[in-house]
Design a protein around this motif. Structure first.
Motif, PDB file in Angstrom:
ATOM      1  N   UNK A 230     -62.284  -1.129  21.179  1.00  0.00           N
ATOM      2  CA  UNK A 230     -61.494  -1.955  22.091  1.00  0.00           C
ATOM      3  C   UNK A 230     -61.398  -1.280  23.454  1.00  0.00           C
ATOM      4  N   UNK A 231     -61.208   0.050  23.483  1.00  0.00           N
ATOM      5  CA  UNK A 231     -61.164   0.784  24.750  1.00  0.00           C
ATOM      6  C   UNK A 231     -62.493   0.615  25.491  1.00  0.00           C
ATOM      7  N   UNK A 232     -63.607   0.647  24.762  1.00  0.00           N
ATOM      8  CA  UNK A 232     -64.928   0.480  25.372  1.00  0.00           C
ATOM      9  C   UNK A 232     -65.075  -0.926  25.960  1.00  0.00           C
ATOM     10  N   UNK A 233     -64.617  -1.939  25.215  1.00  0.00           N
ATOM     11  CA  UNK A 233     -64.718  -3.327  25.681  1.00  0.00           C
ATOM     12  C   UNK A 233     -63.842  -3.585  26.900  1.00  0.00           C
ATOM     13  N   UNK A 234     -62.747  -2.850  27.026  1.00  0.00           N
ATOM     14  CA  UNK A 234     -61.839  -3.064  28.153  1.00  0.00           C
ATOM     15  C   UNK A 234     -62.506  -2.677  29.467  1.00  0.00           C
TER      16      UNK A 234
END
Length: 197
Positions: A154-158
């Motif tokens: 999720x951090x990567x997608x943000x």
């Protein structure tokens, strides 16, 4: 034409027994198919003993109080352990609540939804699990789905400068302190968040 990859098996029964079996099977089944299935079930010990079946059919109420009490106790212990795990895995100072809330709302858009699972996986979950979250855990562990609700993913997608640690804290905040329908499960040692379960 016979399948050349199969071996014939001759079984002798009385004509009356054969007629009894043929009468008992459905129109869409063959006697050979029923015999194969029965032998497989016998060898795999899939039958319920007749005494057990009669006991279950007798209409007697079975007292599950002890079992449900134990399950409730275990659920409470798991919640405490999960809370302790959250604290242990999110070291450092907690950002101010307004910052955490802001990160949480941005992260929300990147949390996989239950509907993101394929129809096949959702159908399998509904048929085999009374708790959808347990079904999602199983689907992730058995690689039946490619959704990744981990804090890292999720951090990567943000696609911004938020660290995985702050995103993890924001996801925990979403699950525990907001009315959003966000839940998590631990699959293969990694916590995954899913929404709309």
């Amino acid at each position: 034409m016979a399948n050349r990859n199969q071996e014939p098996l001759n079984v002798r029964v009385t004509p009356s027994k054969k007629d009894e079996w043929k009468t008992a099977i459905g129109d869409d089944e063959t006697l050979a198919g029923v015999v194969r299935r029965a032998v497989d079930r016998e060898l795999n010990n899939e039958y319920v003993h007749v005494d057990t079946a009669e006991h279950l059919d007798s209409g007697e109420d079975i007292d599950f109080t002890e079992v449900t009490t134990d399950i409730d106790l275990l659920s409470g212990q798991v919640e405490v352990l999960q809370s302790q795990l959250d604290d242990a895995l999110t070291p450092g100072s907690m950002p101010p609540e307004d910052q955490l809330s802001e990160v949480a709302m941005r992260a929300l858009a990147h949390i996989p939804r239950y509907d993101d699972l394929s129809d096949h996986v959702r159908r399998e979950i509904s048929q085999t699990h009374s708790d959808q979250l347990i079904g999602i855990k199983t689907a992730i562990e058995e690689h039946e789905t490619r959704i990744d609700g981990s804090a890292q993913a999720i951090a990567f997608k943000m696609d911004d400068d938020e660290s995985e640690l702050i995103v993890r804290q924001a996801l925990i905040y979403l699950e525990n302190r907001t009315t959003e329908t966000v839940q998590s499960t631990i699959a293969d040692g990694t916590r995954h968040w899913v929404r709309d379960v």
